[in-house]
Write a protein that holds these residues in place. Structure first.
Motif: not given
Length: 288
Positions: A123-142
């Motif tokens: 999940g952390q590996a994908l999160a970095e690809a989806i949003d490097p700034l980790r600005a939107d946790p809800v969208r990130e999880r989705f």
């Protein structure tokens, strides 16, 4: 007073138009080392990849395939020649455009385990690809759940670590991470070569499904001519750093013109390393 009707300007082809290649490699030469220790790995390589198409790059080990992939994603500098992406020459892009290019062109590596941080969850590996700034946790999880589902993995996989997965599952994770960036071009570098025969077919079926659903544009690199045939629209044959043959995949396979291409085809006993007609889904055989 006489009024003249203005002649309308000719319409301009939009960025990404199918009239021009998304990626154009022109006379690309890569020399590694210097002086007496230098070696020319790629020799004036030229190829085009058009939007929505898959170009298969095939050649034996040492032909320069992975060097080309690494050059296209900026890991190696070209010695001469041009790389043009969406009409802009890569070497002359501004720093901002270069940063954008790194997301627009994504590499799926041959060994996904080495590209995954063993201390970080999937999940952390994908999160970095989806949003490097980790600005939107809800969208990130989705989005993490969305891309894991796209590659047929359970969303619970997000909380696990790379060593907990099989080789085929890690390759699915690598595909998900590359596509999560929503790139314009995907470079798949020998992504089935380390897998067993059944898992190879599963990954190829997955790519075929994703290609149809997402309209992927892909450079598919492999030493296996039969695999390349079933996933590609066009094929480029690389021999010792030179392009020796290229064209429509059906034409090249039906009537190869270069002796090296014929030799590669003759070396495949009855097809690929597995029974392609048995293992690939009927829709994939028709599409291939």
């Amino acid at each position: 007073m006489t009024h003249q009707t203005a002649t309308p300007a000719a319409p301009q082809a939009p960025a990404g138009s199918t009239d021009c290649p998304m990626l154009s490699v022109q006379d690309l030469t890569v020399v590694l080392g210097s002086g007496a220790r230098s070696a020319t790995i790629l020799k004036k390589v030229s190829l085009d990849v058009r939007r929505g198409r898959t170009v298969g790059l095939v050649g034996e080990s040492g032909s320069g395939k992975s060097t080309l992939a690494r050059t296209l994603v900026g890991a190696l500098p070209p010695s001469s020649g041009r790389i043009v992406f969406n009409g802009a020459e890569v070497g002359r892009m501004t720093r901002a455009h270069t940063r954008k290019l790194r997301r627009q062109v994504q590499l799926i590596p041959q060994d996904p385990y080495s590209s995954l941080n063993p201390r970080r969850t999937i999940g952390q590996a994908l999160a970095e690809a989806i949003d490097p700034l980790r600005a939107d946790p809800v969208r990130e999880r989705f989005r993490i759940s969305h891309w894991l589902a796209k590659v047929s993995l359970d969303p619970e996989a997000a909380g696990r670590y790379p060593h907990e997965f099989s080789g085929g599952q890690r390759q699915r994770i690598a595909i998900a991470r590359a596509l999560a960036v929503e790139p314009e071009l995907v470079i798949a570098d020998e992504i089935t070569s380390a897998l067993d025969l059944t898992t190879q077919a599963e990954i190829l079926n997955l790519l075929a499904d994703l290609r149809r659903e997402l309209g992927l544009t892909m450079l598919f690199i492999s030493h296996n001519l039969a695999v390349v045939r079933h996933v590609s629209d066009e094929v480029v044959v690389l021999y010792r750093g030179d392009v020796v043959e290229s064209g429509n995949v059906d034409r090249v396979y039906a009537a190869p013109e270069h002796p090296y291409t014929r030799r590669l085809l003759d070396s495949v006993p009855g097809g690929p390393g597995f029974n392609i007609d048995a293992d690939l889904e009927p829709a994939d055989r028709a599409a291939g």
